[in-house]
Design a protein around this motif. Structure first.
Motif, PDB file in Angstrom:
ATOM      1  N   ASP A 188      24.379  36.273  89.224  1.00  0.00           N
ATOM      2  CA  ASP A 188      23.461  37.357  89.510  1.00  0.00           C
ATOM      3  C   ASP A 188      23.996  38.162  90.681  1.00  0.00           C
ATOM      4  OD1 ASP A 188      22.951  35.777  91.706  1.00  0.00           O
ATOM      5  OD2 ASP A 188      20.779  35.839  91.524  1.00  0.00           O
ATOM      6  N   ARG A 193      22.622  32.440  91.623  1.00  0.00           N
ATOM      7  CA  ARG A 193      22.360  31.866  90.300  1.00  0.00           C
ATOM      8  C   ARG A 193      23.538  32.118  89.367  1.00  0.00           C
ATOM      9  NH1 ARG A 193      16.425  34.463  89.532  1.00  0.00           N
ATOM     10  NH2 ARG A 193      17.539  36.151  90.550  1.00  0.00           N
ATOM     11  N   PHE A 195      24.582  32.139  85.180  1.00  0.00           N
ATOM     12  CA  PHE A 195      24.066  32.207  83.814  1.00  0.00           C
ATOM     13  C   PHE A 195      25.167  31.802  82.844  1.00  0.00           C
ATOM     14  CE2 PHE A 195      22.141  35.553  86.403  1.00  0.00           C
ATOM     15  CZ  PHE A 195      20.801  35.223  86.312  1.00  0.00           C
ATOM     16  N   THR A 196      24.814  30.977  81.871  1.00  0.00           N
ATOM     17  CA  THR A 196      25.751  30.587  80.831  1.00  0.00           C
ATOM     18  C   THR A 196      25.147  30.911  79.470  1.00  0.00           C
ATOM     19  OG1 THR A 196      24.847  28.324  80.849  1.00  0.00           O
ATOM     20  CG2 THR A 196      26.815  28.749  82.183  1.00  0.00           C
ATOM     21  N   VAL A 203      20.668  30.574  76.556  1.00  0.00           N
ATOM     22  CA  VAL A 203      21.100  31.094  77.853  1.00  0.00           C
ATOM     23  C   VAL A 203      20.463  30.218  78.916  1.00  0.00           C
ATOM     24  CG1 VAL A 203      21.036  33.039  79.447  1.00  0.00           C
ATOM     25  CG2 VAL A 203      21.326  33.457  76.998  1.00  0.00           C
ATOM     26  N   LYS A 204      21.280  29.676  79.817  1.00  0.00           N
ATOM     27  CA  LYS A 204      20.761  28.775  80.846  1.00  0.00           C
ATOM     28  C   LYS A 204      21.029  29.348  82.233  1.00  0.00           C
ATOM     29  CE  LYS A 204      20.611  24.398  78.393  1.00  0.00           C
ATOM     30  NZ  LYS A 204      20.733  22.933  78.517  1.00  0.00           N
ATOM     31  N   ILE A 205      20.105  29.034  83.155  1.00  0.00           N
ATOM     32  CA  ILE A 205      20.187  29.509  84.530  1.00  0.00           C
ATOM     33  C   ILE A 205      20.388  28.310  85.439  1.00  0.00           C
ATOM     34  CG2 ILE A 205      19.049  30.855  86.327  1.00  0.00           C
ATOM     35  CD1 ILE A 205      17.314  32.131  84.190  1.00  0.00           C
ATOM     36  N   THR A 216      15.886  27.500  80.819  1.00  0.00           N
ATOM     37  CA  THR A 216      16.571  27.772  79.562  1.00  0.00           C
ATOM     38  C   THR A 216      15.851  28.922  78.877  1.00  0.00           C
ATOM     39  OG1 THR A 216      17.287  25.475  79.291  1.00  0.00           O
ATOM     40  CG2 THR A 216      17.262  26.851  77.331  1.00  0.00           C
ATOM     41  N   MET A 227      26.551  38.874  78.347  1.00  0.00           N
ATOM     42  CA  MET A 227      25.362  38.912  79.199  1.00  0.00           C
ATOM     43  C   MET A 227      25.591  39.918  80.320  1.00  0.00           C
ATOM     44  SD  MET A 227      24.440  34.851  79.634  1.00  0.00           S
ATOM     45  CE  MET A 227      25.952  34.567  80.553  1.00  0.00           C
ATOM     46  N   ILE A 236      17.869  39.952  83.070  1.00  0.00           N
ATOM     47  CA  ILE A 236      19.129  39.600  82.435  1.00  0.00           C
ATOM     48  C   ILE A 236      19.021  39.966  80.957  1.00  0.00           C
ATOM     49  CG2 ILE A 236      18.386  37.198  82.093  1.00  0.00           C
ATOM     50  CD1 ILE A 236      21.350  36.428  82.163  1.00  0.00           C
ATOM     51  N   LEU A 250      13.860  37.766  85.383  1.00  0.00           N
ATOM     52  CA  LEU A 250      14.453  36.667  86.134  1.00  0.00           C
ATOM     53  C   LEU A 250      13.449  35.961  87.032  1.00  0.00           C
ATOM     54  CD1 LEU A 250      17.968  38.039  87.164  1.00  0.00           C
ATOM     55  CD2 LEU A 250      17.387  36.389  85.391  1.00  0.00           C
ATOM     56  N   CYS A 253      10.988  34.377  83.812  1.00  0.00           N
ATOM     57  CA  CYS A 253      11.663  33.973  82.565  1.00  0.00           C
ATOM     58  C   CYS A 253      10.893  34.437  81.331  1.00  0.00           C
ATOM     59  CB  CYS A 253      11.884  32.468  82.510  1.00  0.00           C
ATOM     60  SG  CYS A 253      13.047  31.873  83.750  1.00  0.00           S
TER      61      CYS A 253
END
Length: 717
Positions: A188, A193, A195-196, A203-205, A216, A227, A236, A250, A253
């Motif tokens: 970010d 943070r 992100f994947t 998408v995971k944080i 998630t 992303m 995001i 963000l 969520c």
């Protein structure tokens, strides 16, 4: 309240009667002194009279023990003290209703503004990160900068931050968080943070500083392809091969928008830095060859489709006439005045728009440095450009070639400067440092991660992504944090790798495998493609905090459950998950976490349900059979967990109970349960058949047309 005696009457009283020479002289002296103090006394007297009149008019002075000028006296006392501690902008001017430094209500926090000093500014670039401190005011002017240089001497950036400093970068943690390859990683805007985005549609944080799994984001039905985080760091956006773009908030969520505009997979996303009032813009590209423009409002948080362009880059720039093969990579310089294109014909070009036409500098991947000899395999290999990148100040261009070499070029002349050797497979990751123009990061399918000093053409740091028992993991993406203190990588096995300076102790408090038990639950989609969790019928962001499990779905111990946001202060009994039997699509029944274990009590005023009676009857029969088996069975060695026969009996009982209950429910209620959850009071993870007084509770959590156990029980009556 009695009126105060007028001061004018007091002044007239001494003037009555005859005046002698001595009295006349005294009067003249008093008049001279009065003239000196007259302006100040008249101003104070008028102010006091007005204040008293207003206080009497509004009946503020109802308390006789409070002096009429009490507030005025307090202000007179506070003023000098406050001026000494926090000097006002204009001296000797006070205002109770003023703002900023002119208010009598100001505090040091309101007026905090650290003044730049030459020594402080000089120290900022001598062993410290080159970001300005947050509490500093306006930047120093040119005079202060030169004065600082005179005090401390001149120093180059390379001497203040030697390249050897990056040898201290180490891997803090490798975390398994996805079930498929992870092709996207991003930080970010604050760098706090990570992100994947993975091929498992999630998408995971994550936390940059300790590796915690924050959330998630579910909703996509195909692989995540790109992303982007907006410049306000509030949203995001994720693009997927399902041809949709999903935007999440963000902070909560919560889903903000689901955007449809492409007829092919999303290939890239980018928020625009342009601001037009409350309007912002985002651009996306797709495999259908279109570029879509999206507009959103910061007040309403609503996205709107603006326009789409069908782009043919070859036709616009004439690349098809110059390159003999497909141009598949392009990147603008950081300055924005040039861009580089890479082609499969083994060439790259640096483009600049001059004199109303596009001019280019050719970079031939077959070029070699003086003294280098051509390898035998290179004679029969056609070179192709796999990746391109600019360094931070745009002085250098780096190209990755399919012969596993990285080539460093002068961006102004096109001269080949260095060949970077080290990779054993094709390189698809080139990432430049956010502020150090010497540093470049590369990674590839061979599992190698290199930090290069491209000005010297040397290797500074190397890491090999070896996974125990699985060989090496191909590295698919890498990103630096905005402050350059960390970088994150993702690989083909679903891992997130966090690198950085400093201590790794905060990362030791997390497990190696981090999943939420709700990550892969089925979703229900509405007409607008917003999703609900199929089991709970709730939006994913409104569900209770999930449980942390490993890759097989087994819950982690209590100490790890407190890492889940929302469970930090939970009692121990609330950190024990409830297990249940779940029927998979293949017909296999597996045990996994379905929710939080609670000790429910029967609601007052409700009669026992039919299902409760069935459960008790089955429990009683099983206890009788188990007791008869134990009496006839020979005694054997005991251990802490009991005999193997008893452990097997627990498993078989749970399986048989689930099977029998499924048949009973289907027969009596004419519905087919999707899964059954079994849990004993005080022992949620196993059902002990030796305790005859323990009655198992069965929860039919999701039916085809019914809700939870209470609904089933009431309808069955």
């Amino acid at each position: 309240m009695p009126k105060r005696k007028d001061k004018s009457e007091d002044k007239k009283a001494p003037s009555k009667g005859k005046k002698g020479p001595k009295g006349k002289q005294t009067e003249e002296t008093n008049q001279e002194q009065t003239k000196d103090n007259l302006p100040a006394e008249n101003g104070e007297a008028k102010t006091e009279e007005v204040l008293v009149q207003e206080l009497e008019q509004h009946q503020v002075l109802s308390n006789k023990h409070v002096a009429p000028d009490h507030l005025l006296q307090i202000c007179k006392r506070i003023g000098p003290i406050l001026d000494k501690e926090i000097p006002p902008s204009i001296s000797r001017v006070n205002s109770l209703l003023g703002a900023g430094r002119q208010s009598l209500l100001r505090t040091a926090k309101d007026c905090r503004n650290t003044v730049w000093k030459g020594s402080a500014f000089a120290a900022l670039h001598r062993g410290r990160p080159p970001e300005m401190p947050v509490n500093y005011g306006t930047p120093p002017n040119l005079v202060e900068v030169h004065r600082a240089k005179q005090l401390t001497g001149y120093a180059k950036f390379s001497s203040s931050f030697p390249g050897s400093m990056y040898q201290h970068v180490k891997m803090h943690r490798r975390i398994l968080g996805h079930l498929s390859s992870v092709y996207c990683v991003a930080f970010d805007r604050t760098g706090h943070r990570i992100f994947t985005g993975s091929d498992d549609c999630l998408v995971k944080i994550w936390s940059t500083h300790n590796g915690r799994l924050f959330a998630t984001l579910r909703g996509h039905s195909a692989e995540i392809s790109d992303m982007a985080v907006n410049y306000e760091n509030t949203m995001i956006a994720a693009g997927s091969c399902d041809k949709m773009i999903r935007v999440w908030c963000l902070r909560t969520c919560a889903p903000v928008a689901v955007l449809h505009g492409h007829t092919g997979s999303i290939t890239s996303l980018q928020f625009s830095p342009m601001v037009k009032g409350s309007l912002r813009y985002m651009v996306s590209t797709g495999a259908d060859g279109t570029v879509c423009f999206w507009q959103w409002d910061t007040d309403s948080m609503k996205f709107k489709y603006v326009d789409a362009l069908l782009i043919n880059l070859d036709a616009i720039l004439g690349l098809s006439k110059i390159s003999q093969d497909k141009v598949d990579s392009i990147q603008f310089s950081n300055g924005g005045d040039r861009f580089i294109s890479g082609s499969r014909d083994g060439t790259a070009r640096i483009w600049r728009f001059e004199q109303a036409e596009w001019r280019s500098i050719l970079l031939d991947m077959s070029d070699r440095l003086l003294g280098d000899t051509c390898a035998e395999e290179d004679k029969f290999m056609k070179p192709k450009v796999t990746m391109i990148a600019w360094n931070q100040n745009d002085n250098y261009v780096v190209t990755a070639v399919n012969n596993h070499l990285l080539k460093v070029w002068n961006s102004s002349t096109g001269q080949l400067l260095h060949d970077l050797v080290g990779h054993a497979d094709e390189v698809f990751v080139l990432e430049t440092h956010p502020f150090d123009c010497r540093i470049m990061l590369s990674a590839g399918h061979d599992g190698n991660i290199f930090i290069w000093d491209i000005t010297k053409g040397t290797k500074t740091k190397h890491y090999f992504n070896m996974i125990e028992g699985q060989g090496h993991g191909a590295v698919f993406d890498c990103k630096f944090s905005p402050d350059g203190q960390h970088f994150a990588c993702t690989d083909s096995h679903g891992h997130l790798l966090i690198f950085g300076f400093g201590c790794s102790r905060p990362y030791e408090k997390i497990p190696d495998q981090m999943f939420f038990h709700t990550d892969y639950r089925p979703l229900i989609r509405d007409s607008n493609n917003y999703v609900l969790d199929e089991q709970t019928q709730q939006a994913p962001h409104l569900m209770p905090p999930p449980f942390l499990v490993d890759v097989d779905g087994n819950p982690h111990p209590t100490k790890y459950q407190r890492l889940v946001p929302g469970r930090e202060n939970c009692a121990d009994e609330h950190l024990i998950p409830q297990l249940g039997y779940v029927a998979t699509s293949d017909g296999e029944v597996v045990e996994q976490v379905i929710g939080q274990q609670t000790v429910d009590q029967d609601e007052p005023g409700l009669e026992p349900s039919i299902l409760d009676g069935m459960i008790r009857q089955l429990q009683l029969e099983q206890d009788q059979r188990t007791g008869a088996d134990q009496e006839s069975a020979p005694s054997g060695p005991q251990n802490a967990e009991g005999t193997p026969r008893r452990a097997l009996g627990k498993v078989l009982f749970r399986a048989s109970l689930a099977s029998e209950l499924s048949e009973i429910v289907q027969k009596n209620l004419s519905v087919t349960p999707r899964f059954l959850s079994l849990g004993g009071v005080g022992k949620p993870l196993e059902y002990d058949t030796q305790c005859s007084g323990q009655v198992g509770k069965v929860v039919i959590a999701q039916m085809l047309d019914l809700g939870d156990l209470k609904k089933i029980s009431r309808r069955s009556k």
